[in-house]
Design an enzyme around this catalytic site. Structure first.
Site, PDB file in Angstrom:
ATOM      1  N   ASP A  26     -36.933  -2.233 -15.323  1.00 43.01           N
ATOM      2  CA  ASP A  26     -35.991  -1.284 -15.886  1.00 43.01           C
ATOM      3  C   ASP A  26     -36.780  -0.047 -16.300  1.00 43.01           C
ATOM      4  O   ASP A  26     -37.637  -0.121 -17.177  1.00 43.01           O
ATOM      5  CB  ASP A  26     -35.318  -1.934 -17.088  1.00 43.01           C
ATOM      6  CG  ASP A  26     -34.387  -1.016 -17.845  1.00 43.01           C
ATOM      7  OD1 ASP A  26     -34.210   0.149 -17.434  1.00 43.01           O
ATOM      8  OD2 ASP A  26     -33.828  -1.467 -18.854  1.00 43.01           O
ATOM      9  N   PHE A  27     -36.506   1.088 -15.655  1.00 43.18           N
ATOM     10  CA  PHE A  27     -37.290   2.279 -15.970  1.00 43.18           C
ATOM     11  C   PHE A  27     -37.030   2.815 -17.373  1.00 43.18           C
ATOM     12  O   PHE A  27     -37.697   3.726 -17.821  1.00 43.18           O
ATOM     13  CB  PHE A  27     -37.149   3.383 -14.924  1.00 43.18           C
ATOM     14  CG  PHE A  27     -35.762   3.752 -14.507  1.00 43.18           C
ATOM     15  CD1 PHE A  27     -35.488   3.904 -13.158  1.00 43.18           C
ATOM     16  CD2 PHE A  27     -34.748   3.974 -15.406  1.00 43.18           C
ATOM     17  CE1 PHE A  27     -34.222   4.276 -12.731  1.00 43.18           C
ATOM     18  CE2 PHE A  27     -33.496   4.344 -14.995  1.00 43.18           C
ATOM     19  CZ  PHE A  27     -33.226   4.492 -13.645  1.00 43.18           C
ATOM     20  N   LYS A  48     -36.239   9.885  -6.748  1.00 40.85           N
ATOM     21  CA  LYS A  48     -35.394  10.539  -5.753  1.00 40.85           C
ATOM     22  C   LYS A  48     -33.938  10.181  -6.025  1.00 40.85           C
ATOM     23  O   LYS A  48     -33.562   9.018  -5.929  1.00 40.85           O
ATOM     24  CB  LYS A  48     -35.816  10.096  -4.349  1.00 40.85           C
ATOM     25  CG  LYS A  48     -35.141  10.878  -3.254  1.00 40.85           C
ATOM     26  CD  LYS A  48     -35.760  10.564  -1.913  1.00 40.85           C
ATOM     27  CE  LYS A  48     -35.139  11.417  -0.822  1.00 40.85           C
ATOM     28  NZ  LYS A  48     -35.713  11.090   0.484  1.00 40.85           N
ATOM     29  N   HIS A  92     -29.919  12.593 -11.787  1.00 40.86           N
ATOM     30  CA  HIS A  92     -28.539  13.104 -11.850  1.00 40.86           C
ATOM     31  C   HIS A  92     -27.549  12.014 -12.264  1.00 40.86           C
ATOM     32  O   HIS A  92     -26.422  12.321 -12.620  1.00 40.86           O
ATOM     33  CB  HIS A  92     -28.134  13.769 -10.536  1.00 40.86           C
ATOM     34  CG  HIS A  92     -27.796  12.824  -9.429  1.00 40.86           C
ATOM     35  ND1 HIS A  92     -26.904  13.144  -8.447  1.00 40.86           N
ATOM     36  CD2 HIS A  92     -28.231  11.574  -9.136  1.00 40.86           C
ATOM     37  CE1 HIS A  92     -26.796  12.130  -7.602  1.00 40.86           C
ATOM     38  NE2 HIS A  92     -27.598  11.176  -7.998  1.00 40.86           N
TER      39      HIS A  92
END
Length: 187
Positions: A80-81, A94, A98
């Site tokens: 989990d970032f 990438k 957003h």
């Protein structure tokens, strides 16, 4: 997206450092990212790659790497970032930021900063809105707002996020409007 590939070709000789440290690729479940990332590994025998994604994406990513004979230089790590990112020289985000509101982006970017080896960089590929957005940008912005409560951002808004996470932009390369590759390093 050809321009994006040209950007990576132009910059491939700049890294990674001789340590053979892996890079981290987010969002591997996207087939385009998987194909391009594995192709890059295949072309550059000195590279190693780690993908950080949710646990369900790992088996498909590992199978795709094994099919290309890259399983010795490729790892798919569940994670989990928002909590921790594997260390690397190049961290590629990438079409990730957003999806998230500013406070979540700050957490992701700060975790990226903390995971960088000395001399490392974060590379972000996203839609960048200009002063008079046209084309797909405004539609994506509206879609992100209604679907996720997030948004597309201007370069100035990305700079604010980067600064808030202890990073600074060193380059912004338009690849195919409205997409831009943003490079950032720790402050």
């Amino acid at each position: 997206m050809r321009r994006c590939c040209r950007w990576f070709r132009r910059h491939r000789d700049a890294g990674p450092p001789a340590r053979r440290q892996p890079g981290v690729v987010e969002g591997f479940r996207d087939r385009h990212v998987r194909r391009r990332g594995l192709a890059r590994l295949a072309r550059h025998p000195g590279l190693e790659g780690i993908v950080l994604d949710l646990p369900h994406a790992g088996p498909g990513a590992r199978a795709a790497a094994a099919a290309r004979g890259l399983d010795d230089r490729f790892t798919a790590e569940p994670g989990d970032f928002f909590s921790e990112i594997p260390r690397g020289d190049l961290l590629l985000l990438k079409y990730i930021l957003h999806d998230w509101k500013d406070e979540n982006c700050l957490r992701i970017l700060a975790n990226c900063r903390d995971a960088l080896h000395p001399g490392g960089r974060v590379v972000i590929t996203e839609i960048v809105m200009d002063d008079r957005p046209t084309g797909i940008g405004p539609l994506m912005d509206l879609g992100m707002l209604t679907a996720a409560g997030s948004r597309e951002r201007s370069l100035a808004q990305f700079d604010t996020l980067l600064s808030g996470a202890g990073l600074r932009r060193v380059a912004a390369t338009p690849v195919q409007p409205p997409y831009v590759v943003i490079e950032a390093v720790p402050v």
